[in-house]
Design a protein around this motif. Structure first.
Motif, PDB file in Angstrom:
ATOM      1  N   ASN A 236      16.555  -1.292  -8.571  1.00 29.50           N
ATOM      2  CA  ASN A 236      15.795  -2.542  -8.462  1.00 29.50           C
ATOM      3  C   ASN A 236      14.457  -2.307  -7.774  1.00 29.50           C
ATOM      4  O   ASN A 236      13.849  -3.241  -7.242  1.00 29.50           O
ATOM      5  CB  ASN A 236      16.599  -3.592  -7.690  1.00 29.50           C
ATOM      6  CG  ASN A 236      16.839  -3.170  -6.239  1.00 29.50           C
ATOM      7  OD1 ASN A 236      16.516  -2.053  -5.847  1.00 29.50           O
ATOM      8  ND2 ASN A 236      17.420  -4.070  -5.452  1.00 29.50           N
ATOM      9  N   ALA A 237      14.003  -1.071  -7.766  1.00 29.34           N
ATOM     10  CA  ALA A 237      12.768  -0.710  -7.074  1.00 29.34           C
ATOM     11  C   ALA A 237      11.581  -1.521  -7.610  1.00 29.34           C
ATOM     12  O   ALA A 237      11.485  -1.789  -8.802  1.00 29.34           O
ATOM     13  CB  ALA A 237      12.490   0.779  -7.238  1.00 29.34           C
ATOM     14  N   GLU A 238      10.701  -1.889  -6.676  1.00 26.42           N
ATOM     15  CA  GLU A 238       9.462  -2.576  -7.043  1.00 26.42           C
ATOM     16  C   GLU A 238       8.319  -1.570  -6.984  1.00 26.42           C
ATOM     17  O   GLU A 238       8.018  -1.022  -5.921  1.00 26.42           O
ATOM     18  CB  GLU A 238       9.174  -3.720  -6.079  1.00 26.42           C
ATOM     19  CG  GLU A 238       7.861  -4.429  -6.365  1.00 26.42           C
ATOM     20  CD  GLU A 238       7.492  -5.455  -5.311  1.00 26.42           C
ATOM     21  OE1 GLU A 238       6.332  -5.936  -5.341  1.00 26.42           O
ATOM     22  OE2 GLU A 238       8.337  -5.749  -4.443  1.00 26.42           O
ATOM     23  N   LEU A 239       7.709  -1.298  -8.123  1.00 27.42           N
ATOM     24  CA  LEU A 239       6.597  -0.356  -8.177  1.00 27.42           C
ATOM     25  C   LEU A 239       5.333  -1.055  -7.699  1.00 27.42           C
ATOM     26  O   LEU A 239       4.852  -1.990  -8.349  1.00 27.42           O
ATOM     27  CB  LEU A 239       6.413   0.182  -9.599  1.00 27.42           C
ATOM     28  CG  LEU A 239       7.613   0.911 -10.207  1.00 27.42           C
ATOM     29  CD1 LEU A 239       7.315   1.328 -11.648  1.00 27.42           C
ATOM     30  CD2 LEU A 239       7.990   2.135  -9.370  1.00 27.42           C
ATOM     31  N   VAL A 240       4.811  -0.616  -6.572  1.00 27.63           N
ATOM     32  CA  VAL A 240       3.610  -1.216  -6.005  1.00 27.63           C
ATOM     33  C   VAL A 240       2.422  -0.344  -6.396  1.00 27.63           C
ATOM     34  O   VAL A 240       2.151   0.688  -5.768  1.00 27.63           O
ATOM     35  CB  VAL A 240       3.711  -1.332  -4.475  1.00 27.63           C
ATOM     36  CG1 VAL A 240       2.456  -1.989  -3.911  1.00 27.63           C
ATOM     37  CG2 VAL A 240       4.964  -2.115  -4.079  1.00 27.63           C
ATOM     38  N   TRP A 241       1.723  -0.738  -7.449  1.00 27.11           N
ATOM     39  CA  TRP A 241       0.628   0.074  -7.970  1.00 27.11           C
ATOM     40  C   TRP A 241      -0.562   0.010  -7.006  1.00 27.11           C
ATOM     41  O   TRP A 241      -1.033  -1.068  -6.636  1.00 27.11           O
ATOM     42  CB  TRP A 241       0.243  -0.382  -9.369  1.00 27.11           C
ATOM     43  CG  TRP A 241       1.335  -0.044 -10.330  1.00 27.11           C
ATOM     44  CD1 TRP A 241       2.297  -0.882 -10.824  1.00 27.11           C
ATOM     45  CD2 TRP A 241       1.619   1.252 -10.859  1.00 27.11           C
ATOM     46  NE1 TRP A 241       3.168  -0.190 -11.630  1.00 27.11           N
ATOM     47  CE2 TRP A 241       2.775   1.122 -11.689  1.00 27.11           C
ATOM     48  CE3 TRP A 241       1.016   2.500 -10.736  1.00 27.11           C
ATOM     49  CZ2 TRP A 241       3.330   2.202 -12.368  1.00 27.11           C
ATOM     50  CZ3 TRP A 241       1.568   3.576 -11.418  1.00 27.11           C
ATOM     51  CH2 TRP A 241       2.709   3.421 -12.215  1.00 27.11           C
ATOM     52  N   THR A 242      -1.005   1.201  -6.625  1.00 18.94           N
ATOM     53  CA  THR A 242      -1.996   1.325  -5.559  1.00 18.94           C
ATOM     54  C   THR A 242      -3.183   2.147  -6.044  1.00 18.94           C
ATOM     55  O   THR A 242      -2.987   3.199  -6.663  1.00 18.94           O
ATOM     56  CB  THR A 242      -1.355   2.002  -4.331  1.00 18.94           C
ATOM     57  OG1 THR A 242      -0.162   1.281  -3.972  1.00 18.94           O
ATOM     58  CG2 THR A 242      -2.309   2.049  -3.153  1.00 18.94           C
ATOM     59  N   PRO A 243      -4.415   1.687  -5.774  1.00 17.88           N
ATOM     60  CA  PRO A 243      -5.598   2.427  -6.231  1.00 17.88           C
ATOM     61  C   PRO A 243      -5.670   3.827  -5.620  1.00 17.88           C
ATOM     62  O   PRO A 243      -5.255   4.023  -4.464  1.00 17.88           O
ATOM     63  CB  PRO A 243      -6.764   1.563  -5.743  1.00 17.88           C
ATOM     64  CG  PRO A 243      -6.187   0.214  -5.505  1.00 17.88           C
ATOM     65  CD  PRO A 243      -4.777   0.441  -5.071  1.00 17.88           C
ATOM     66  N   PRO A 244      -6.197   4.786  -6.370  1.00 16.21           N
ATOM     67  CA  PRO A 244      -6.335   6.144  -5.837  1.00 16.21           C
ATOM     68  C   PRO A 244      -7.103   6.189  -4.522  1.00 16.21           C
ATOM     69  O   PRO A 244      -6.766   6.979  -3.632  1.00 16.21           O
ATOM     70  CB  PRO A 244      -7.091   6.878  -6.955  1.00 16.21           C
ATOM     71  CG  PRO A 244      -6.794   6.118  -8.189  1.00 16.21           C
ATOM     72  CD  PRO A 244      -6.658   4.696  -7.765  1.00 16.21           C
ATOM     73  N   GLU A 245      -8.129   5.353  -4.390  1.00 14.28           N
ATOM     74  CA  GLU A 245      -8.953   5.370  -3.179  1.00 14.28           C
ATOM     75  C   GLU A 245      -8.118   5.052  -1.939  1.00 14.28           C
ATOM     76  O   GLU A 245      -8.287   5.668  -0.885  1.00 14.28           O
ATOM     77  CB  GLU A 245     -10.100   4.361  -3.311  1.00 14.28           C
ATOM     78  CG  GLU A 245     -11.065   4.650  -4.453  1.00 14.28           C
ATOM     79  CD  GLU A 245     -10.533   4.232  -5.813  1.00 14.28           C
ATOM     80  OE1 GLU A 245     -11.088   4.683  -6.844  1.00 14.28           O
ATOM     81  OE2 GLU A 245      -9.549   3.453  -5.864  1.00 14.28           O
ATOM     82  N   THR A 246      -7.217   4.099  -2.068  1.00 12.51           N
ATOM     83  CA  THR A 246      -6.360   3.727  -0.947  1.00 12.51           C
ATOM     84  C   THR A 246      -5.420   4.863  -0.571  1.00 12.51           C
ATOM     85  O   THR A 246      -5.192   5.159   0.606  1.00 12.51           O
ATOM     86  CB  THR A 246      -5.545   2.465  -1.299  1.00 12.51           C
ATOM     87  OG1 THR A 246      -6.435   1.407  -1.638  1.00 12.51           O
ATOM     88  CG2 THR A 246      -4.652   2.053  -0.152  1.00 12.51           C
ATOM     89  N   ILE A 247      -4.889   5.508  -1.587  1.00 14.18           N
ATOM     90  CA  ILE A 247      -3.953   6.620  -1.359  1.00 14.18           C
ATOM     91  C   ILE A 247      -4.656   7.789  -0.682  1.00 14.18           C
ATOM     92  O   ILE A 247      -4.160   8.359   0.299  1.00 14.18           O
ATOM     93  CB  ILE A 247      -3.327   7.052  -2.698  1.00 14.18           C
ATOM     94  CG1 ILE A 247      -2.459   5.918  -3.259  1.00 14.18           C
ATOM     95  CG2 ILE A 247      -2.516   8.326  -2.542  1.00 14.18           C
ATOM     96  CD1 ILE A 247      -1.969   6.163  -4.665  1.00 14.18           C
TER      97      ILE A 247
END
Length: 329
Positions: A236-247
């Motif tokens: 039931n994982a929620e994929l939290v899409w994150t911008p490359p810049e933030t990562i």
């Protein structure tokens, strides 16, 4: 066909060995005895890094081809090739696209310039130089009877690097998962069984020279890969899409902390935009990402959920505290 597999007990070597056995081929596996080879092979023991390590191969036995996955000192491949030169029809060396000078020029494929190396190099060289030196060692002895399989990112059952297994286990845990964007960035990789099938076909076709072996660009995307992991594990994982810049700002390392993922730029273009027209023209077929993910998860479950780890490779994966910190920001 009679083939000699140098290794044959782990990941790429094992997939090729099992593929050859499935075709009814006669397979001899030469290995150090640390892991059991697949059933049905003839087994020879030896350590190629020691003085008398090749003694078990110093016979009059002949093979149609030898397959070698060695990734350390090129001098080891040099000595093996010289010993087998008169008794083996073809030397198949599982190399890497890392042999190309970085950054790899667009669309050149196998014609791109390669790093400087020597077949006499020892252990004091980096991965790219080691692979190129080993290529030269095979070519020096076998000429156009040397097949250089320059693989890209390899995934699938038996993986002992930890990339896809890490994603599967992380997503299986559930909760919010840091998903690196762009979500629709294309991925280029090769399922280890597709690599094995093409390699065995190439032996039958008596191919020689270099071939870049990886899927076409955009074979799948980061979103398709992670969603396949979620579906396969029933999570039931929620994929939290994150911008490359933030990562990147959080100090997270592409490829190592977040396996497989590379942000847009030269590294991404080199790893996920390669020209594989040559391999495709000779019959390379790539299975859907869902099949690779499903079969890798089934294999993981069959061995208790924890993938083996090569001792000469760093452990990959993101620290849970770092992930949680970025997800809170």
């Amino acid at each position: 066909m009679r083939i000699l597999m140098l290794g044959g007990t782990e990941f790429v070597g094992r997939a090729i060995t099992e593929g050859a056995l499935a075709r009814g081929w006669d397979v001899t596996v030469f290995h150090r005895g640390r892991h059991d080879p697949p059933q049905g092979v003839a087994s020879l023991h030896g350590d190629r890094t020691t003085k008398d390590g090749l003694k078990a191969l110093a016979t009059d036995e002949e093979w149609d081809a030898v397959v070698d996955t060695w990734s350390a000192a090129p001098s080891v491949v040099r000595d093996t090739a010289r010993l087998l030169g008169e008794r083996v029809g073809r030397y198949v060396y599982i190399s890497s696209r890392s042999v190309y000078v970085y950054p790899e020029p667009d669309a050149l494929g196998e014609n791109a310039p390669v790093v400087e190396a020597s077949p006499d190099d020892g252990d004091d060289v980096d991965y790219a130089t080691a692979k190129r030196g080993a290529e030269l060692a095979a070519v020096d002895v076998f000429g156009d009877r040397a097949l250089l399989v320059r693989a890209g990112l390899i995934l699938g059952p038996y993986e002992n690097i930890g990339r896809l297994p890490w994603w599967l286990n992380r997503i299986a845990q559930g909760g919010k998962v840091l998903a690196p964007g762009p979500r629709d960035a294309g991925l280029q990789y090769i399922d280890v069984r597709d690599l094995a099938a093409w390699t065995l076909d190439a032996i039958e076709q008596e191919l020689g020279g270099p071939f870049d072996l990886v899927s076409p660009p955009g074979h799948t995307t980061m979103r398709e890969l992670l969603e396949a992991c979620r579906e396969t594990t029933g999570s039931n994982a929620e994929l939290v899409w994150t911008p490359p810049e933030t990562i990147l700002k959080a100090g997270i390392e592409p490829w190592m902390d977040l396996p497989i993922w590379i942000p847009p730029g030269e590294d991404y273009d080199t790893l996920h935009q390669g020209n594989v027209d040559k391999a495709l023209s000779t019959g390379l077929r790539c299975r859907p990402v869902q099949e690779t993910v499903t079969d890798t998860w089934e294999w993981l479950q069959s061995i208790g959920g924890r993938a083996p780890q090569r001792p000469d490779r760093p452990v990959v994966g993101l620290d849970p505290e770092t992930e949680a910190k970025v997800l809170r920001s």
